[in-house]
Design an enzyme around this catalytic site. Structure first.
Site, PDB file in Angstrom:
ATOM      1  CG  PHE A  37       5.971   0.237  -3.791  1.00 15.01           C
ATOM      2  CD1 PHE A  37       7.326   0.504  -3.753  1.00 15.01           C
ATOM      3  CD2 PHE A  37       5.366  -0.006  -5.019  1.00 15.01           C
ATOM      4  CE1 PHE A  37       8.087   0.534  -4.911  1.00 15.01           C
ATOM      5  CE2 PHE A  37       6.116   0.027  -6.194  1.00 15.01           C
ATOM      6  CZ  PHE A  37       7.476   0.294  -6.130  1.00 15.01           C
ATOM      7  CD  GLU A  83      26.271 -18.861 -17.839  1.00 16.07           C
ATOM      8  OE1 GLU A  83      25.408 -17.990 -17.799  1.00 16.07           O
ATOM      9  OE2 GLU A  83      27.446 -18.667 -18.184  1.00 16.07           O
ATOM     10  CE1 TYR A 140      -3.582   2.609   0.525  1.00 10.50           C
ATOM     11  CE2 TYR A 140      -2.152   3.422   2.278  1.00 10.50           C
ATOM     12  CZ  TYR A 140      -3.235   3.593   1.441  1.00 10.50           C
ATOM     13  OH  TYR A 140      -3.962   4.740   1.488  1.00 10.50           O
ATOM     14  CE  LYS A 150      18.034 -28.644 -26.159  1.00  6.55           C
ATOM     15  NZ  LYS A 150      16.956 -27.687 -26.430  1.00  6.55           N
ATOM     16  CB  SER A 155      22.094 -20.567 -31.313  1.00  4.03           C
ATOM     17  OG  SER A 155      22.642 -21.305 -32.365  1.00  4.03           O
ATOM     18  CE  LYS A 190      20.206 -24.367 -24.228  1.00  4.08           C
ATOM     19  NZ  LYS A 190      19.000 -23.639 -24.481  1.00  4.08           N
TER      20      LYS A 190
HETATM   21  S1  IVH Z   1      25.195 -18.200 -23.845  1.00  3.93           S
HETATM   22  C1  IVH Z   1      27.533 -16.843 -27.414  1.00  3.93           C
HETATM   23  N1  IVH Z   1      24.105 -18.868 -21.565  1.00  3.93           N
HETATM   24  O1  IVH Z   1      20.234 -20.837 -25.070  1.00  3.93           O
HETATM   25  C2  IVH Z   1      26.798 -17.250 -26.192  1.00  3.93           C
HETATM   26  N2  IVH Z   1      22.749 -19.002 -23.488  1.00  3.93           N
HETATM   27  O2  IVH Z   1      21.468 -21.835 -28.080  1.00  3.93           O
HETATM   28  C3  IVH Z   1      25.357 -17.273 -26.402  1.00  3.93           C
HETATM   29  N3  IVH Z   1      20.442 -19.675 -23.045  1.00  3.93           N
HETATM   30  O3  IVH Z   1      19.728 -18.574 -27.585  1.00  3.93           O
HETATM   31  C4  IVH Z   1      24.475 -17.837 -25.409  1.00  3.93           C
HETATM   32  N4  IVH Z   1      20.644 -19.869 -20.870  1.00  3.93           N
HETATM   33  O4  IVH Z   1      18.784 -17.962 -25.404  1.00  3.93           O
HETATM   34  C5  IVH Z   1      23.918 -18.745 -22.882  1.00  3.93           C
HETATM   35  N5  IVH Z   1      23.272 -19.376 -19.460  1.00  3.93           N
HETATM   36  C6  IVH Z   1      23.072 -19.249 -20.768  1.00  3.93           C
HETATM   37  C7  IVH Z   1      21.834 -19.511 -21.365  1.00  3.93           C
HETATM   38  C8  IVH Z   1      21.706 -19.383 -22.744  1.00  3.93           C
HETATM   39  C9  IVH Z   1      19.807 -19.959 -21.898  1.00  3.93           C
HETATM   40  C10 IVH Z   1      19.781 -19.737 -24.366  1.00  3.93           C
HETATM   41  C11 IVH Z   1      20.029 -18.559 -25.221  1.00  3.93           C
HETATM   42  C12 IVH Z   1      20.506 -19.061 -26.551  1.00  3.93           C
HETATM   43  C13 IVH Z   1      20.360 -20.537 -26.427  1.00  3.93           C
HETATM   44  C14 IVH Z   1      21.620 -21.233 -26.905  1.00  3.93           C
END
Ligand code: IVH
Length: 677
Positions: A37, A114, A35, A316, A83, A116
């Site tokens: 805020f 990290e 509120y 993946k 990609s 994905k």
């Molecule tokens: S690095 C040159 N890091 O996955 C480096 N991509 O095909 C480019 N993605 O289109 C991407 N998490 O949208 C990177 N921790 C992450 C990611 C990530 C998701 C997606 C991104 C990209 C696809 C890779």
């Protein structure tokens, strides 16, 4: 308040709101009540409206949205969005690792690992620490400018802290966390809208919303994973990827705490293993992990392949799959009478939750999958939350097992189910007497986009139906406070005076709801919002509409044969005509309101195309209609004029010329509509 005082207060409010936002989005901490805020924000909005010169492009008021995206400008990426190579196999990750080590030939290095993120990739351009543009990945070279929508995402800083390159890009993924995603989907369903299939689609759809205020409500999240800066600045950036991500955190981005530096393949495999199991505990979806060579100076040495860098790879996750016995099949009846078979399964653990039920979609699916009695079914959970049945486990098929068959009768009302040849599933034809269909129609009638009876939610409607007070939408208008008070005593839905008054007030207000929405609210099959609008405008009132033949109905733009038949069938039923009559008696709008201010365009049909200087697309359409003209979406021999804005496609022009339709400018259109001006 004089100008100087206003400037001070704007600065003060900005500082406060920025601080609270930062705590909320970056650290999950609320230092003030919602509120308080909202009060501060409302004050800032009001001040900025009064003193537009004080509204900075980085003002936190941008988070609220409100800018309307008429169309999304296409933008060429300064640096193409590459990609990643990806694989489902750990062996290929081992190969990637040994190849990288071989190519780097003894140079010491490490990997950054990290998550994905399973969302939508975007690039954010910052100039002098201010967000100037947000663009979707698109095809990698050209994407859509979604700046107004991105600015509403709390985890995207509008201005940066600490040190940063003067002109650079931050790339990352916009994800839709499960909790707000599910809440939004539940709301959509309650309002009779199609739910999104998964958080990724929903994130993508949200970024493309025309109304950025709606995007602001969606609670999306941004996960940064890459810094792109022009070559001349790069030497001043940290020389490791993990270091760069940490610098992003210092700039004000929300860095996910799952980043790890790995020395060798054993570390990488342990990281993969960890997240393959723990991914279900994350608040958002991931579909794998990304491994990058951490030392950025080594990237050039490793180079690129046609589409992706050689210094990174994505692993993946495979969808998790289990096999479990099918105990029985039950059937759910939806608001439109569509029957959905559901498999009741021996409870089984899958991806962090226990699965007991899963949809069998329709009769077609059961036949194609060849599901027999006593079968074990294969259930899968991918990056999404909802488990899917993907087949029958061949190891558990009993000899001579019989097909599971399909229900003959509606489990709710006992009517014989119908399957139209060529359609995948069954439906219950007893629309007027089948309980879930009755309640479903009431819910649809009460939903926000229909009659907006906000005090009559699904549970209340169900209660009114069960109490025998309401069996169709017209009965709602016979409700009185006396009949309502005391209903559901002892339950959470128990109705007190205050709620009864709120219901009566909502019903009263609904008498002003425009005819086109009343028509939509009736819930005629295939008549959605757009169809209802077109029918309402074309026929003008309910009597003309009820008298129309299927042939006449099909004359309306966007109304096909199927819809025309459905409308005609609906009004052919005496009980439906009676409902309409009772709604009319109750005072609902049964004709389009004549907002028409002039008739200068009467009898003329317009097609509008391109971008206009003094009108938005919706404005010019409304202007035409307010002057008695009609707007059509496509050129035909019936079109009187094509109003051409800027950037109209050559195809349209050619077609108009072919059909001999005069092409007029925006100015010429103005003269036609308002000749006296
Ligand atoms: S690095 C040159 N890091 O996955 C480096 N991509 O095909 C480019 N993605 O289109 C991407 N998490 O949208 C990177 N921790 C992450 C990611 C990530 C998701 C997606 C991104 C990209 C696809 C890779």
């Amino acid at each position: 308040m004089d100008n100087e005082q206003a400037r001070h207060r704007v600065e003060e409010l900005t500082r406060l709101i920025d601080h609270y936002n930062h705590e909320y989005y970056m650290n999950d901490r609320s230092e003030v009540s919602d509120y308080e805020f909202d009060q501060l924000l409302a004050e800032l909005i009001a001040l900025e409206r009064e003193h537009p010169e004080l509204a900075l492009p980085t003002s936190p008021t941008r988070r609220v949205g409100g800018e309307v995206n008429k169309s999304f400008k296409q933008v060429t990426h300064r640096f193409p969005m590459l990609s990643l190579g990806n694989t489902y196999s750990v062996e290929e990750i081992e190969e990637f690792e040994s190849r990288t080590r071989r190519l780097l030939d003894g140079t010491p290095f490490s990997y950054s690992c990290e998550l994905k993120y399973d969302g939508v990739a975007i690039g954010l351009t910052y100039r002098d620490g201010r967000l100037v543009q947000a663009v979707t990945r698109g095809n990698g070279s050209v994407g859509d400018d979604i700046t107004a929508n991105a600015a509403t995402i709390g985890t995207i800083p509008l201005k940066l802290d600490g040190t940063y390159p003067p002109d650079f890009e931050v790339r990352g993924e916009v994800v839709y966390p499960f909790e707000p995603f599910e809440a939004m989907n539940r709301q959509r369903e309650a309002e009779g809208e199609e739910p999104f299939a998964n958080p990724r689609n929903a994130a993508s759809g949200s970024l493309k919303l025309q109304d950025s205020a709606e995007c602001a409500r969606r609670r999306l999240m941004f996960c940064p994973y890459f810094v792109m800066s022009p070559d001349d600045y790069t030497p001043t950036l940290p020389t490791t990827h993990t270091g760069r991500l940490e610098q992003l955190r210092d700039m004000g981005f929300r860095l996910q705490p799952h980043l790890a530096e790995c020395r060798d393949i054993a570390d990488i495999k342990a990281y993969i293993d960890l997240w393959d199991h723990q991914r279900w505990e994350l608040p958002f979806g991931i579909d794998g992990i990304v491994i990058k060579v951490n030392q950025t100076q080594l990237w050039d040495r490793l180079g690129l392949t046609a589409k992706s860098p050689r210094w990174a790879i994505a692993y993946k996750f495979k969808a998790e799959r289990v096999s479990t016995p099918l105990l029985s099949v039950s059937y759910q009846v939806g608001r439109t009478g569509v029957v959905t078979p559901v498999a009741n399964l021996q409870p089984v653990h899958l991806g962090g939750t226990t699965v007991r039920r899963a949809t069998l979609n329709n009769a077609d699916f059961i036949e194609k999958t060849d599901i027999r009695q006593g079968d074990w079914l294969l259930v899968e959970k991918g990056g999404e939350i909802i488990p899917k049945i993907v087949g029958v486990d061949p190891d558990h098929r009993a000899e001579g097992a019989q097909p599971v068959g399909y229900a003959d009768h509606c489990p709710e009302c006992g009517a014989q189910l119908v399957r139209t040849p060529g359609e995948a599933g069954h439906y219950c034809p007893n629309a007027d007497h089948c309980p879930p269909q009755i309640v479903g129609r009431l819910e649809h009638f009460a939903s926000r986009r229909a009659m907006n009876l906000d005090s009559l939610g699904p549970e209340r409607l169900e209660m009114l139906y069960r109490a025998g007070l309401v069996a169709n939408v017209a009965d709602l208008y016979d409700l009185t406070p006396q009949r309502l008070i005391g209903l559901g005593a002892g339950s959470a839905q128990s109705l007190q005076r205050k709620s009864a008054d709120a219901i009566m007030a909502a019903l009263e207000a609904s008498r002003q709801v425009p005819f086109e929405r009343v028509l939509f609210a009736l819930g005629i099959r295939f008549v959605g919002e757009v169809g209802a609008k077109k029918l309402a405008r074309y026929f003008g009132n309910i009597d003309n509409l009820m008298a129309a033949t299927p042939l006449e109905l099909a004359m309306v733009e966007d109304v096909g044969e199927v819809t025309a038949t459905a409308v005609s069938d609906y009004f052919a039923r005496p009980e439906h005509r009676q409902i309409v009559e009772r709604l009319r008696q109750a005072g609902l709008q049964m004709a389009v309101a004549t907002t028409q201010t002039a008739t200068t365009l009467a009898g003329l049909t317009f097609v509008v195309s391109g971008v206009f200087e003094t009108f938005s697309r919706d404005e010019i359409k409304a202007h035409i209609e307010a002057h008695g003209g009609r707007v059509s979406g496509s050129l035909s021999s019936k079109t009187s004029y094509l109003v051409a804005g800027e950037k109209m496609g050559p195809e349209k022009r050619r077609k108009a010329e072919q059909l001999n339709i005069p092409i007029i400018t925006e100015e010429a259109y103005r003269n036609l509509a308002d000749p006296q001006q």
